[in-house]
Design a protein around this motif. Structure first.
Motif, PDB file in Angstrom:
ATOM      1  N   ALA A   1       0.878  -1.102  -0.072  1.00  0.00           N
ATOM      2  CA  ALA A   1      -0.023   0.119  -0.165  1.00  0.00           C
ATOM      3  C   ALA A   1       0.956   1.145  -0.160  1.00  0.00           C
ATOM      4  O   ALA A   1       1.940   1.249   0.602  1.00  0.00           O
ATOM      5  N   ILE A   2       0.316   2.283  -0.739  1.00  0.00           N
ATOM      6  CA  ILE A   2       1.092   3.700  -0.631  1.00  0.00           C
ATOM      7  C   ILE A   2      -0.108   4.634  -0.349  1.00  0.00           C
ATOM      8  O   ILE A   2      -0.934   4.733  -1.097  1.00  0.00           O
ATOM      9  N   ASN A   3       0.242   5.410   0.779  1.00  0.00           N
ATOM     10  CA  ASN A   3      -0.679   6.511   1.118  1.00  0.00           C
ATOM     11  C   ASN A   3       0.086   7.633   1.423  1.00  0.00           C
ATOM     12  O   ASN A   3       0.982   7.758   1.789  1.00  0.00           O
ATOM     13  N   THR A   4      -0.798   8.898   1.109  1.00  0.00           N
ATOM     14  CA  THR A   4      -0.251  10.285   1.456  1.00  0.00           C
ATOM     15  C   THR A   4      -1.145  10.620   2.750  1.00  0.00           C
ATOM     16  O   THR A   4      -2.133  10.587   2.852  1.00  0.00           O
ATOM     17  N   VAL A   5      -0.160  11.080   3.680  1.00  0.00           N
ATOM     18  CA  VAL A   5      -0.513  11.608   4.978  1.00  0.00           C
ATOM     19  C   VAL A   5      -0.175  12.882   5.261  1.00  0.00           C
ATOM     20  O   VAL A   5       1.008  13.222   4.807  1.00  0.00           O
ATOM     21  N   ILE A   6      -0.730  13.562   6.255  1.00  0.00           N
ATOM     22  CA  ILE A   6      -0.293  14.623   6.861  1.00  0.00           C
ATOM     23  C   ILE A   6       0.478  14.507   8.049  1.00  0.00           C
ATOM     24  O   ILE A   6      -0.294  13.940   9.016  1.00  0.00           O
ATOM     25  N   TYR A   7       1.712  14.584   8.305  1.00  0.00           N
ATOM     26  CA  TYR A   7       2.350  14.013   9.342  1.00  0.00           C
ATOM     27  C   TYR A   7       2.570  15.026  10.424  1.00  0.00           C
ATOM     28  O   TYR A   7       2.940  14.757  11.730  1.00  0.00           O
TER      29      TYR A   7
ATOM     30  N   GLU B   1       2.630  24.750   9.040  1.00  0.00           N
ATOM     31  CA  GLU B   1       2.265  24.571   7.703  1.00  0.00           C
ATOM     32  C   GLU B   1       2.109  22.765   7.818  1.00  0.00           C
ATOM     33  O   GLU B   1       2.795  22.407   8.231  1.00  0.00           O
ATOM     34  N   PRO B   2       0.942  22.636   7.226  1.00  0.00           N
ATOM     35  CA  PRO B   2       0.583  21.170   7.112  1.00  0.00           C
ATOM     36  C   PRO B   2       1.595  20.288   5.936  1.00  0.00           C
ATOM     37  O   PRO B   2       1.641  20.928   5.332  1.00  0.00           O
ATOM     38  N   LEU B   3       2.255  19.355   6.535  1.00  0.00           N
ATOM     39  CA  LEU B   3       3.369  18.942   5.692  1.00  0.00           C
ATOM     40  C   LEU B   3       3.049  17.499   5.359  1.00  0.00           C
ATOM     41  O   LEU B   3       2.413  16.751   6.201  1.00  0.00           O
ATOM     42  N   GLN B   4       3.221  17.193   4.137  1.00  0.00           N
ATOM     43  CA  GLN B   4       2.860  15.773   3.553  1.00  0.00           C
ATOM     44  C   GLN B   4       3.906  14.771   3.684  1.00  0.00           C
ATOM     45  O   GLN B   4       5.030  15.138   3.308  1.00  0.00           O
ATOM     46  N   ALA B   5       3.679  13.545   3.531  1.00  0.00           N
ATOM     47  CA  ALA B   5       4.434  12.469   3.433  1.00  0.00           C
ATOM     48  C   ALA B   5       3.860  11.401   2.751  1.00  0.00           C
ATOM     49  O   ALA B   5       2.740  10.903   2.992  1.00  0.00           O
ATOM     50  N   ASP B   6       4.351  10.640   2.016  1.00  0.00           N
ATOM     51  CA  ASP B   6       4.012   9.361   1.445  1.00  0.00           C
ATOM     52  C   ASP B   6       4.515   8.119   2.125  1.00  0.00           C
ATOM     53  O   ASP B   6       5.827   7.876   2.490  1.00  0.00           O
ATOM     54  N   VAL B   7       3.562   7.008   2.474  1.00  0.00           N
ATOM     55  CA  VAL B   7       3.914   6.104   3.458  1.00  0.00           C
ATOM     56  C   VAL B   7       3.653   4.650   2.729  1.00  0.00           C
ATOM     57  O   VAL B   7       2.798   4.555   1.917  1.00  0.00           O
ATOM     58  N   TYR B   8       4.755   4.141   2.257  1.00  0.00           N
ATOM     59  CA  TYR B   8       4.771   2.754   1.662  1.00  0.00           C
ATOM     60  C   TYR B   8       4.763   1.751   2.825  1.00  0.00           C
ATOM     61  O   TYR B   8       5.984   1.511   3.700  1.00  0.00           O
ATOM     62  N   ARG B   9       3.847   0.847   2.627  1.00  0.00           N
ATOM     63  CA  ARG B   9       3.861  -0.435   3.402  1.00  0.00           C
ATOM     64  C   ARG B   9       4.342  -1.565   2.608  1.00  0.00           C
ATOM     65  O   ARG B   9       3.757  -1.902   1.722  1.00  0.00           O
ATOM     66  N   PRO B  10       5.200  -2.291   3.317  1.00  0.00           N
ATOM     67  CA  PRO B  10       5.795  -3.644   2.491  1.00  0.00           C
ATOM     68  C   PRO B  10       4.586  -4.784   2.558  1.00  0.00           C
ATOM     69  O   PRO B  10       3.806  -4.827   3.449  1.00  0.00           O
ATOM     70  N   GLN B  11       4.817  -5.722   1.677  1.00  0.00           N
ATOM     71  CA  GLN B  11       4.144  -6.875   1.768  1.00  0.00           C
ATOM     72  C   GLN B  11       4.580  -7.755   2.935  1.00  0.00           C
ATOM     73  O   GLN B  11       5.672  -7.707   3.533  1.00  0.00           O
TER      74      GLN B  11
END
Length: 288
Positions: free
Chosen positions: A31-37, A44-54
């Motif tokens: 899964a790949i999701n974009t979050v505000i961390y 300032e709201p900052l985003q990050a992409d979260v990559y979850r492994p199998q």
């Protein structure tokens, strides 16, 4: 210097985005999701992409931070590395941060401290082993991660109020990093990041230089650097490595002969086997 940095980073990131310089993704992300961390009251709201492994955790973690002279580019520059490490079984957080000149040092370090806190808060959901979170940055990103890692848990000025032990990566991978900002007395790039010239705020140039913050409790560092880098000369890495060695902190330095700042980033895949071996050495699973 400012124009040179812009040209370097733009060329590097565009080329990396279009070609497979990173080798061997073993598995795609589950899964790949974009979050505000950042917290809701952050400037300032900052985003990050979260990559979850199998598979099933607990997984090691990897915080990725892009370069760009503290003033430009985006986390997209690190997408290839994100896909590489999630394919190797890491939970990856590929984070954005605030830019100079609107946000000045140490704002960017505070941002990354929040990224580490986010990983710890979300660890149960991510099946993340918080004792095995590494950090990987290039150029300005490596500089910011190095500062965060060296300040973590020390209680010093950079560790307050947003740091703490949770912001200490277990291992740092730093490529092409400016480790001593005192080497840049001219130009506009560093002064706009720090808020003044070295003649005006010499103490800030010292405080913002990772080489001045080395101590015996620092995490292990894997450094890679182009031998022909004229933007961030290799003495930054060499002197930083010597400072770590003087405090008995584990460090490896991979010199990439005949490569400048651009080419070192474009050919980052050639630095990864040794980086991965370093990670395996110092990012051991406590269970085995």
């Amino acid at each position: 210097m400012k124009l040179l940095v812009a040209t370097v980073v733009a060329a590097a990131s565009l080329t990396v985005a279009g070609c497979g310089v990173v080798l061997g993704q073993k598995q795609p992300a589950a899964a790949i999701n974009t979050v505000i961390y950042t917290p809701s009251d952050w400037p300032e709201p900052l985003q990050a992409d979260v990559y979850r492994p199998q598979g099933t955790g607990p997984f090691p973690g990897m915080l990725l931070v892009h370069g760009g002279g503290w003033e430009r580019r985006s986390r997209d520059d690190m997408t290839r590395l994100a896909r590489y490490y999630v394919g190797k079984g890491y939970v990856v957080l590929n984070a954005s941060y605030r830019f100079a000149p609107e946000a000045k040092y140490p704002a960017q370090v505070y941002d990354l401290q929040q990224a580490m806190h986010w990983l710890h808060r979300e660890a149960p959901e991510l099946q993340l082993d918080t004792q095995r979170i590494a950090a990987f940055g290039y150029s300005a990103g490596a500089h910011l991660l190095s500062l965060m890692a060296l300040a973590a848990g020390t209680g010093d000025d950079l560790d307050r109020p947003w740091g703490g032990a949770q912001t200490r990566p277990a291992v740092v991978i730093a490529g092409g990093s400016p480790m001593d900002l005192r080497k840049y007395p001219g130009g506009n790039l560093v002064p706009q990041f720090l808020g003044g010239r070295i003649t005006e705020i010499p103490e800030t140039f010292v405080a913002a230089s990772p080489v001045t913050r080395v101590h015996a409790g620092a995490p292990p560092f894997y450094l890679f650097h182009g031998g022909a880098d004229t933007l961030v000369t290799i003495d930054h890495a060499e002197e930083f490595a010597s400072a770590l060695q003087a405090h008995d902190v584990p460090v490896d330095l991979k010199r990439l002969p005949a490569r400048g700042h651009i080419l070192t980033f474009l050919t980052v895949g050639s630095a990864l086997p040794a980086a991965d071996a370093f990670l395996q050495r110092y990012l051991q699973d406590p269970a085995g």
